[in-house]
Design a protein around this motif. Sequence first.
Motif, PDB file in Angstrom:
ATOM      1  N   LYS A   1       5.055   5.816  13.010  1.00  0.00           N
ATOM      2  CA  LYS A   1       4.474   6.948  14.063  1.00  0.00           C
ATOM      3  C   LYS A   1       4.280   6.249  15.460  1.00  0.00           C
ATOM      4  CE  LYS A   1       1.558   9.497  10.842  1.00  0.00           C
ATOM      5  NZ  LYS A   1       0.046   9.852  10.466  1.00  0.00           N
TER       6      LYS A   1
ATOM      7  N   SER B   1       6.859   3.394   4.689  1.00  0.00           N
ATOM      8  CA  SER B   1       7.340   2.846   5.435  1.00  0.00           C
ATOM      9  C   SER B   1       8.950   2.089   5.273  1.00  0.00           C
ATOM     10  CB  SER B   1       6.528   1.690   6.115  1.00  0.00           C
ATOM     11  OG  SER B   1       7.028   1.056   7.263  1.00  0.00           O
TER      12      SER B   1
ATOM     13  N   ASP C   1       1.203   3.249   2.232  1.00  0.00           N
ATOM     14  CA  ASP C   1       1.793   3.512   3.487  1.00  0.00           C
ATOM     15  C   ASP C   1       3.016   2.406   3.769  1.00  0.00           C
ATOM     16  OD1 ASP C   1       1.220   4.789   6.372  1.00  0.00           O
ATOM     17  OD2 ASP C   1       1.450   2.446   6.600  1.00  0.00           O
ATOM     18  N   ASP C   2       2.656   1.364   3.222  1.00  0.00           N
ATOM     19  CA  ASP C   2       3.820   0.307   3.100  1.00  0.00           C
ATOM     20  C   ASP C   2       5.097   0.852   2.443  1.00  0.00           C
ATOM     21  OD1 ASP C   2       2.426  -1.488   4.362  1.00  0.00           O
ATOM     22  OD2 ASP C   2       1.690  -2.298   2.744  1.00  0.00           O
TER      23      ASP C   2
ATOM     24  N   GLU D   1       0.912  13.488   6.599  1.00  0.00           N
ATOM     25  CA  GLU D   1      -0.348  12.588   5.771  1.00  0.00           C
ATOM     26  C   GLU D   1       0.280  11.641   4.953  1.00  0.00           C
ATOM     27  OE1 GLU D   1      -3.999  13.532   2.772  1.00  0.00           O
ATOM     28  OE2 GLU D   1      -2.774  15.172   3.826  1.00  0.00           O
ATOM     29  N   LYS D   2       1.229  12.079   4.116  1.00  0.00           N
ATOM     30  CA  LYS D   2       1.805  11.162   2.963  1.00  0.00           C
ATOM     31  C   LYS D   2       3.074  10.477   3.054  1.00  0.00           C
ATOM     32  CE  LYS D   2       0.061  14.428  -0.618  1.00  0.00           C
ATOM     33  NZ  LYS D   2       0.538  15.428  -1.595  1.00  0.00           N
ATOM     34  N   TYR D   3       3.930  10.634   4.031  1.00  0.00           N
ATOM     35  CA  TYR D   3       5.394  10.426   4.301  1.00  0.00           C
ATOM     36  C   TYR D   3       5.713   9.734   5.545  1.00  0.00           C
ATOM     37  CZ  TYR D   3       5.421  13.320   0.137  1.00  0.00           C
ATOM     38  OH  TYR D   3       5.112  13.762  -1.091  1.00  0.00           O
ATOM     39  N   TYR D   4       4.570   9.859   6.633  1.00  0.00           N
ATOM     40  CA  TYR D   4       5.058   9.472   8.088  1.00  0.00           C
ATOM     41  C   TYR D   4       4.093   8.081   8.090  1.00  0.00           C
ATOM     42  CZ  TYR D   4       7.085  10.026  12.528  1.00  0.00           C
ATOM     43  OH  TYR D   4       7.624   9.864  13.879  1.00  0.00           O
ATOM     44  N   SER D   5       4.645   7.003   7.782  1.00  0.00           N
ATOM     45  CA  SER D   5       3.947   5.779   7.914  1.00  0.00           C
ATOM     46  C   SER D   5       3.156   5.393   9.400  1.00  0.00           C
ATOM     47  CB  SER D   5       4.768   4.242   7.571  1.00  0.00           C
ATOM     48  OG  SER D   5       5.461   4.266   8.501  1.00  0.00           O
ATOM     49  N   VAL D   6       2.211   4.453   9.528  1.00  0.00           N
ATOM     50  CA  VAL D   6       1.341   4.465  10.798  1.00  0.00           C
ATOM     51  C   VAL D   6       2.510   3.520  11.594  1.00  0.00           C
ATOM     52  CG1 VAL D   6      -0.458   3.133  11.834  1.00  0.00           C
ATOM     53  CG2 VAL D   6      -0.753   4.156   9.822  1.00  0.00           C
TER      54      VAL D   6
ATOM     55  N   THR E   1       0.964  -1.171  -0.147  1.00  0.00           N
ATOM     56  CA  THR E   1       0.112   0.004  -0.036  1.00  0.00           C
ATOM     57  C   THR E   1       0.946   1.219  -0.021  1.00  0.00           C
ATOM     58  OG1 THR E   1      -0.083   0.196   2.347  1.00  0.00           O
ATOM     59  CG2 THR E   1      -1.612  -1.183   1.345  1.00  0.00           C
TER      60      THR E   1
END
Length: 248
Positions: free
Chosen positions: A233, A164, A160-161, A225-230, A158
Amino acid sequence: MARLQLLAGELKGSFVTRLFQDELFQEMVKLTMFTPNEHSIERLSQLTGDDLGEFDSFCQRILSDLLGRFEEAVAASRRCKESSFPWQVMQCVVRHTRNTDDVPDVIRNGLCLCIVIVHLSRIFSDAVRGAIRFIVEERTLPNDGGPVDEGQQHRGLTPDDEVSEVNSFFGWAVRDLRRKLSGQRFELKHGYDDVDVDDLNKIVDLLDSMRMFHDAAVLDDEYMEKYYSVKHKLINHGWLSLVSKKMF
């Protein structure tokens, strides 16, 4: 509420059933034995009808409150107490202990209320860990195992992946190279080598421009929003080298 349902997962039966089936909760309620609170726990186990619905609604509100506090802890600076989720849980306990207007009568006394909220925080934390495992580990790889077409997103990753992976590997590479060059620069300053220190300084400055840290990232809405993955964080306590926005 949709986010809460997604995070907490499907609850089988009422919250009362969920609580009393848990061994740790059973151990915690032993604290009420031979105290005035013992009767409250007995009443809780026997709730039916509207009283049961009121208690379930209260538990849903607590989980929603915990979700908001969890997001606050993630966004807070790692140097302040607000970044501690256990601290946030205790603030939730304090809030409802001081203002019991929306607390069901059956758990309105302090000890029972504290036990219920703390246990709900465990349910919430277990759901968060499950969600993280799903995000980090449960990836669908291409069936053929072959290379991905250039310019196309990997079918198993994804967005987000992807960010990451960039922060994990590129961020680590920048940090590791900078650490090694900083060591060389220290040796040069003490006359241990004949390499030009000015050249090393330029490389180190370039590496510094490729990275950023949590305190700066949280001030940039686009980066968050775009470049800091869950994943990052949740695990970053301020020491990870994040990749600067211009490098994505």
